[in-house]
Write an enzyme that holds these catalytic residues in place. Structure first.
Site, PDB file in Angstrom:
ATOM      1  N   ASP A   1       3.326   9.641  -0.527  1.00  0.00           N
ATOM      2  CA  ASP A   1       2.145   8.868  -0.127  1.00  0.00           C
ATOM      3  C   ASP A   1       1.916   7.781  -1.170  1.00  0.00           C
ATOM      4  OD1 ASP A   1      -0.122   8.260   1.408  1.00  0.00           O
ATOM      5  OD2 ASP A   1      -0.744  10.349   1.521  1.00  0.00           O
TER       6      ASP A   1
ATOM      7  N   HIS B   1       0.819  -1.226   0.000  1.00  0.00           N
ATOM      8  CA  HIS B   1       0.000   0.000   0.000  1.00  0.00           C
ATOM      9  C   HIS B   1       0.845   1.265   0.000  1.00  0.00           C
ATOM     10  CE1 HIS B   1      -4.032  -1.789   0.755  1.00  0.00           C
ATOM     11  NE2 HIS B   1      -3.264  -2.811   1.053  1.00  0.00           N
TER      12      HIS B   1
HETATM   13  P1  ADQ Z   1      -3.047   6.258   5.047  1.00  0.00           P
HETATM   14  O1  ADQ Z   1      -1.633   6.701   5.155  1.00  0.00           O
HETATM   15  O2  ADQ Z   1      -3.759   6.124   6.321  1.00  0.00           O
HETATM   16  O3  ADQ Z   1      -3.161   4.896   4.181  1.00  0.00           O
HETATM   17  P2  ADQ Z   1      -5.056   7.557   3.233  1.00  0.00           P
HETATM   18  O4  ADQ Z   1      -4.959   6.845   1.936  1.00  0.00           O
HETATM   19  O5  ADQ Z   1      -5.288   9.011   3.074  1.00  0.00           O
HETATM   20  O6  ADQ Z   1      -3.770   7.403   4.129  1.00  0.00           O
HETATM   21  O7  ADQ Z   1      -6.265   6.934   4.046  1.00  0.00           O
HETATM   22  C1  ADQ Z   1      -6.732   7.515   5.233  1.00  0.00           C
HETATM   23  C2  ADQ Z   1      -8.152   7.022   5.513  1.00  0.00           C
HETATM   24  O8  ADQ Z   1      -8.489   7.369   6.855  1.00  0.00           O
HETATM   25  C3  ADQ Z   1      -9.175   7.683   4.608  1.00  0.00           C
HETATM   26  O9  ADQ Z   1     -10.120   6.733   4.222  1.00  0.00           O
HETATM   27  C4  ADQ Z   1      -9.794   8.767   5.504  1.00  0.00           C
HETATM   28  O10 ADQ Z   1     -11.141   9.032   5.233  1.00  0.00           O
HETATM   29  C5  ADQ Z   1      -9.658   8.158   6.876  1.00  0.00           C
HETATM   30  N1  ADQ Z   1      -9.519   9.234   7.878  1.00  0.00           N
HETATM   31  C6  ADQ Z   1      -8.656  10.256   7.841  1.00  0.00           C
HETATM   32  N2  ADQ Z   1      -8.845  11.076   8.890  1.00  0.00           N
HETATM   33  C7  ADQ Z   1      -9.846  10.555   9.591  1.00  0.00           C
HETATM   34  C8  ADQ Z   1     -10.513  10.939  10.797  1.00  0.00           C
HETATM   35  N3  ADQ Z   1     -10.188  12.036  11.504  1.00  0.00           N
HETATM   36  N4  ADQ Z   1     -11.492  10.144  11.230  1.00  0.00           N
HETATM   37  C9  ADQ Z   1     -11.828   9.023  10.558  1.00  0.00           C
HETATM   38  N5  ADQ Z   1     -11.245   8.618   9.422  1.00  0.00           N
HETATM   39  C10 ADQ Z   1     -10.261   9.376   8.956  1.00  0.00           C
HETATM   40  C11 ADQ Z   1      -2.220   3.977   3.602  1.00  0.00           C
HETATM   41  C12 ADQ Z   1      -1.178   4.585   2.652  1.00  0.00           C
HETATM   42  C13 ADQ Z   1      -1.870   5.407   1.577  1.00  0.00           C
HETATM   43  C14 ADQ Z   1      -2.863   4.517   0.816  1.00  0.00           C
HETATM   44  C15 ADQ Z   1      -3.762   3.747   1.776  1.00  0.00           C
HETATM   45  C16 ADQ Z   1      -4.582   2.689   1.049  1.00  0.00           C
HETATM   46  O11 ADQ Z   1      -0.264   5.416   3.388  1.00  0.00           O
HETATM   47  O12 ADQ Z   1      -0.933   5.964   0.683  1.00  0.00           O
HETATM   48  O13 ADQ Z   1      -3.671   5.328  -0.001  1.00  0.00           O
HETATM   49  O14 ADQ Z   1      -3.007   3.076   2.786  1.00  0.00           O
HETATM   50  O15 ADQ Z   1      -3.776   1.876   0.266  1.00  0.00           O
END
Ligand code: ADQ
Length: 473
Positions: free
Chosen positions: A370, A162
């Site tokens: 990311d 990921h």
């Molecule tokens: P993350 O680094 O966690 O994921 P991201 O892809 O942005 O980053 O996913 C975050 C998730 O958490 C989103 O679905 C978002 O809605 C949720 N979220 C964020 N803030 C929140 C809050 N305050 N309350 C509840 N939910 C919240 C890792 C990798 C990424 C990759 C994903 C999936 O680092 O690059 O996109 O996995 O593969």
């Protein structure tokens, strides 16, 4: 022991930490993104998910969630330190994100990482039926594919990374680089977010193992491992359903009211992590305030930073720095009842997030690196009326797909300021054209398309499709 034809192996189980005592539990929408990503495909498929339930000590037996069986893996306090907080999140995580934070190489973490990976592999081997497909997720479990192949050569094994997979210059720093690479190569298919990662992987397989490798295949030990890019996406239909719900629409209106009906709302939603570029963003915003390009009464910034990896020292330090900086900016530029930045260090429900996305005029997603970044995609999916601007880092995997965003290099603070202003001042027609193009792309590339693309590539013989009913696309 009940066995399944499809097994997912991930660090976390997709559960709330506190499943109700009567056994009812909901899908965990954890801030880590992975659970939200897999939720959509696994719900209708009879499968088993192997993962850590949270907490330490013996894992409780967990009831099924619909047709999904949960197989918890227990971790001790020492496992948590060495495997999760140590090797996974203090060595691999920073190294794989361009070493934007110095990776820590502590020798005794490796043994724990290996032992815990073995425990996950053993659990997966136990619950997988003859010929099943096992889909291993992410950098926490890089050794599992090979361990599983040794235990169960009959299985079809997939691995998906990921996070970014780094170029050789960085990966070569890892003291256990050969074992890690070999671990992944136990899979039949190694998937990445971007083509570049598959390219880096091939270069390393040639360099470290002398394997014959292209950007699509690696030949090793008489087997051919396939590789490729499978950019992950979100449950677009779920987000669209959320933002049309009357309670979410009125929540969004209320939010704007509570923010003082400003002309413009800038929003950022991140896990509180040093890869997300929060500090660079705050610097840019504070300079725009200082130089008078942005006025507190007209414009507000909302920074949601969900707590993450709170026991790791570098995360505690980051939180202190960010909170200090938000305090400084509000102290300097805010007024009574009108802060410059609304900072929220708390988790939100899906409906609340959807309302926030609807409230924003400019969504600011500026990670330093990311794998994908699902927040950018969630924002686009949430804009049913086609309005709103997305400022997006070139270093997020999603930038390769959301090309009509206002793309920016977040290390270049002047460029970031200029791009924020352009996004704030863009005319409606320009914004609408950009948003329409991004929404079209997303409509054809949602989470189901991703999962089908990966699983049908893994299952090139069609064996799994007949076992699970997960029909290839
Ligand atoms: P993350 O680094 O966690 O994921 P991201 O892809 O942005 O980053 O996913 C975050 C998730 O958490 C989103 O679905 C978002 O809605 C949720 N979220 C964020 N803030 C929140 C809050 N305050 N309350 C509840 N939910 C919240 C890792 C990798 C990424 C990759 C994903 C999936 O680092 O690059 O996109 O996995 O593969």
């Amino acid at each position: 022991m009940r066995q399944s034809s499809l097994v997912v192996v991930a660090n976390r189980l997709p559960l709330d930490d506190n499943a109700a005592p009567d056994g009812a539990c909901e899908w965990r929408r954890n801030p880590g993104g992975l659970a939200s990503a897999l939720h959509a495909i696994l719900a209708p498929t009879p499968a088993t998910w192997v993962g850590w339930a949270g907490g330490v000590g013996r894992a409780p037996a967990l009831p099924d969630v619909g047709s999904l069986r949960l197989r918890p893996v227990s971790l001790t306090e020492d496992d948590l330190r060495g495997y999760y907080e140590g090797f996974a999140n203090s060595t691999l995580w920073p190294l794989y994100h361009d070493a934007v934070q110095q990776p820590v190489f502590q020798r005794d973490w490796w043994e724990t990482y290996r032992t815990v990976n073995q425990r996950f592999a053993d659990a997966a081997a136990e619950v997988a039926e003859e010929g099943a497909a096992v889909w291993v997720q992410d950098y926490h479990l890089q050794l599992v594919p090979r361990m599983l192949r040794d235990l169960r050569p009959d299985l079809l094994i997939g691995f998906f990374m990921h996070v970014p997979f780094p170029p050789p210059e960085l990966f070569m720093q890892l003291p256990r680089r050969v074992e890690l690479l070999r671990g992944m190569l136990g899979a039949d298919l190694v998937g990445f977010q971007r083509e570049q990662a598959a390219h880096n992987f091939a270069q390393l397989a040639r360099k470290l193992l002398g394997a014959e490798a292209t950007d699509q295949t690696v030949a090793i030990d008489g087997r051919t491992v396939r590789t490729g890019a499978f950019p992950i996406s979100i449950d677009v239909a779920e987000m669209r359903a959320l933002v049309t719900r009357p309670d979410v629409v009125s929540q969004a209106k209320q939010l704007r009211h509570d923010l003082g009906q400003p002309k413009r709302v800038l929003l950022s939603v991140d896990r509180l992590d040093y890869t997300k570029g929060i500090e660079h963003r705050l610097t840019a915003y504070s300079e725009l305030l200082r130089d008078g390009y942005v006025k507190v009464r007209d414009t507000v910034m909302v920074q949601v930073a969900v707590p993450s990896r709170e026991r790791v020292e570098s995360y505690q330090e980051l939180r202190d720095r960010i909170e200090g900086e938000v305090g400084r900016i509000n102290g300097e530029y805010g007024r009574v009842g009108e802060p410059a930045i609304h900072y929220l260090n708390q988790p939100f429900g899906r409906a609340q997030l959807a309302a926030l996305y609807q409230t924003a005029d400019v969504m600011v997603v500026t990670p330093l690196r990311d794998g994908m970044n699902l927040v950018a995609k969630e924002f686009v999916a949430a804009r049913e009326d086609g309005s709103g601007a997305l400022v997006l880092s070139e270093f997020a995997g999603s930038a390769a797909e959301l090309e009509q965003a206002f793309l920016v290099n977040p290390h270049d603070v002047d460029g970031l300021k200029e791009t924020l202003l352009r996004a704030m001042q863009a005319d409606r027609a320009d914004l609408a054209a950009r948003m329409a193009a991004m929404r079209r792309h997303l409509a054809g590339h949602d989470i189901l398309v991703w999962a089908r693309a990966y699983l049908s590539a893994l299952d090139d013989t069609g064996h799994l499709a007949t076992l699970t009913g997960v029909a290839p696309g």
